[in-house]
Motif scaffolding. Structure first.
Motif, mmCIF file in Angstrom:
data_model
loop_
_atom_site.group_PDB
_atom_site.id
_atom_site.type_symbol
_atom_site.label_atom_id
_atom_site.label_comp_id
_atom_site.label_asym_id
_atom_site.label_seq_id
_atom_site.Cartn_x
_atom_site.Cartn_y
_atom_site.Cartn_z
ATOM 1 N N LEU A 75 0.828 -1.212 0.000
ATOM 2 C CA LEU A 75 0.000 0.000 0.000
ATOM 3 C C LEU A 75 0.863 1.264 0.000
ATOM 4 O O LEU A 75 0.612 2.205 -0.757
ATOM 5 C CB LEU A 75 -0.924 0.014 1.216
ATOM 6 C CG LEU A 75 -2.104 -0.952 1.180
ATOM 7 C CD1 LEU A 75 -2.697 -1.126 2.575
ATOM 8 C CD2 LEU A 75 -3.153 -0.477 0.200
ATOM 9 N N ARG A 85 -8.832 -5.090 -4.504
ATOM 10 C CA ARG A 85 -8.569 -6.299 -3.728
ATOM 11 C C ARG A 85 -7.822 -7.321 -4.581
ATOM 12 O O ARG A 85 -6.917 -8.002 -4.097
ATOM 13 C CB ARG A 85 -9.884 -6.916 -3.238
ATOM 14 C CG ARG A 85 -10.457 -6.255 -2.047
ATOM 15 C CD ARG A 85 -11.692 -7.040 -1.577
ATOM 16 N NE ARG A 85 -12.340 -6.337 -0.495
ATOM 17 C CZ ARG A 85 -13.301 -5.449 -0.646
ATOM 18 N NH1 ARG A 85 -13.726 -5.144 -1.846
ATOM 19 N NH2 ARG A 85 -13.832 -4.864 0.391
ATOM 20 N N ASP A 105 -9.411 -7.422 3.700
ATOM 21 C CA ASP A 105 -10.224 -6.574 4.572
ATOM 22 C C ASP A 105 -9.827 -6.727 6.042
ATOM 23 O O ASP A 105 -9.734 -5.740 6.771
ATOM 24 C CB ASP A 105 -11.709 -6.904 4.400
ATOM 25 C CG ASP A 105 -12.157 -6.799 2.955
ATOM 26 O OD1 ASP A 105 -11.721 -5.861 2.270
ATOM 27 O OD2 ASP A 105 -12.917 -7.665 2.513
ATOM 28 N N ILE A 108 -6.426 -5.077 6.579
ATOM 29 C CA ILE A 108 -6.590 -3.616 6.551
ATOM 30 C C ILE A 108 -7.162 -3.142 7.884
ATOM 31 O O ILE A 108 -6.721 -2.142 8.446
ATOM 32 C CB ILE A 108 -7.506 -3.180 5.378
ATOM 33 C CG1 ILE A 108 -6.856 -3.465 4.027
ATOM 34 C CG2 ILE A 108 -7.904 -1.711 5.511
ATOM 35 C CD1 ILE A 108 -5.721 -2.571 3.631
ATOM 36 N N ARG A 112 -5.394 -0.505 10.416
ATOM 37 C CA ARG A 112 -6.064 0.713 10.868
ATOM 38 C C ARG A 112 -6.029 0.820 12.392
ATOM 39 O O ARG A 112 -5.792 1.893 12.944
ATOM 40 C CB ARG A 112 -7.506 0.752 10.362
ATOM 41 C CG ARG A 112 -7.608 1.076 8.888
ATOM 42 C CD ARG A 112 -9.040 1.022 8.412
ATOM 43 N NE ARG A 112 -9.151 1.448 7.025
ATOM 44 C CZ ARG A 112 -10.138 1.103 6.226
ATOM 45 N NH1 ARG A 112 -11.125 0.332 6.671
ATOM 46 N NH2 ARG A 112 -10.174 1.532 4.975
ATOM 47 N N ILE A 125 -5.680 4.892 5.625
ATOM 48 C CA ILE A 125 -5.892 3.823 4.641
ATOM 49 C C ILE A 125 -7.378 3.862 4.310
ATOM 50 O O ILE A 125 -8.205 3.337 5.038
ATOM 51 C CB ILE A 125 -5.475 2.445 5.180
ATOM 52 C CG1 ILE A 125 -4.008 2.459 5.600
ATOM 53 C CG2 ILE A 125 -5.725 1.372 4.114
ATOM 54 C CD1 ILE A 125 -3.548 1.191 6.297
ATOM 55 N N LYS A 126 -7.677 4.503 3.209
ATOM 56 C CA LYS A 126 -9.070 4.754 2.844
ATOM 57 C C LYS A 126 -9.652 3.600 2.034
ATOM 58 O O LYS A 126 -8.960 2.954 1.262
ATOM 59 C CB LYS A 126 -9.176 6.025 2.005
ATOM 60 C CG LYS A 126 -8.780 7.277 2.739
ATOM 61 C CD LYS A 126 -8.938 8.487 1.843
ATOM 62 C CE LYS A 126 -8.590 9.756 2.582
ATOM 63 N NZ LYS A 126 -8.800 10.942 1.746
ATOM 64 N N THR A 127 -10.952 3.415 2.221
ATOM 65 C CA THR A 127 -11.705 2.496 1.375
ATOM 66 C C THR A 127 -12.328 3.328 0.268
ATOM 67 O O THR A 127 -13.022 4.300 0.537
ATOM 68 C CB THR A 127 -12.830 1.805 2.170
ATOM 69 O OG1 THR A 127 -12.256 1.090 3.257
ATOM 70 C CG2 THR A 127 -13.619 0.851 1.280
ATOM 71 N N TYR A 133 -8.535 -0.011 -2.041
ATOM 72 C CA TYR A 133 -7.972 0.710 -0.907
ATOM 73 C C TYR A 133 -6.914 1.697 -1.381
ATOM 74 O O TYR A 133 -6.224 1.468 -2.372
ATOM 75 C CB TYR A 133 -7.357 -0.274 0.097
ATOM 76 C CG TYR A 133 -8.385 -1.119 0.782
ATOM 77 C CD1 TYR A 133 -9.162 -0.611 1.812
ATOM 78 C CD2 TYR A 133 -8.612 -2.436 0.378
ATOM 79 C CE1 TYR A 133 -10.122 -1.382 2.439
ATOM 80 C CE2 TYR A 133 -9.563 -3.221 1.003
ATOM 81 C CZ TYR A 133 -10.312 -2.688 2.032
ATOM 82 O OH TYR A 133 -11.268 -3.451 2.645
#
Length: 142
Positions: A75, A85, A105, A108, A112, A125-127, A133
């Motif tokens: 990331l 994904r 998920d 992640i 977070r 870490i945005k969705t 992501y």
């Protein structure tokens, strides 16, 4: 070759032919600048030493599981770019996303928590719904 290989040879290989192929590859790459390997990444108070596999945030070392560390580095190295994904799983585990796998998920979510990123409105870490992501480099500077 379509996946990035420079050349291939069929067995059995004669030593003279192998040497000729190697020399041709070296000639193609001669004079090209060497890629500089980035060993450390920094975003605000987040520091990642890739050689030591060490993550520090706000002056403290963050202990991550190996799998979480590997995903985090993927990331971070794609900072500012949305990774699906499927792409994350391919880079992280070498497998395709089957539509049911939740390992990305879950990892992640653990990341977070480790970095105090609000699960309801994540900033670090945005969705990106329907896409994947995003590691937000500017969120780490606050």
């Amino acid at each position: 070759l379509e996946m990035g290989a420079d050349d291939y040879m069929l067995k059995p290989v004669q030593p003279r032919l192998l040497l000729a192929h190697l020399r041709a590859i070296l000639r193609r790459h001669e004079g090209q600048p060497e890629a500089v390997e980035v060993r450390q990444l920094q975003f605000g108070e987040l520091q990642i030493d890739l050689a030591a596999r060490q993550v520090c945030w706000k002056g403290e070392e963050i202990d991550l599981k190996t799998s979480d560390y590997n995903l985090f580095v993927i990331l971070v190295q794609a900072a500012g770019k949305v990774l699906s994904r499927d792409e994350l799983l391919r880079r992280w585990r070498g497998i395709d996303f089957d539509g049911m796998d939740r390992t990305v998920d879950v990892s992640i979510s653990r990341l977070r928590k480790r970095f105090n990123d609000d699960a309801q409105e994540p900033r670090k870490i945005k969705t990106v719904w329907g896409r994947g992501y995003l590691f937000s480099p500017i969120a780490w500077e606050e």
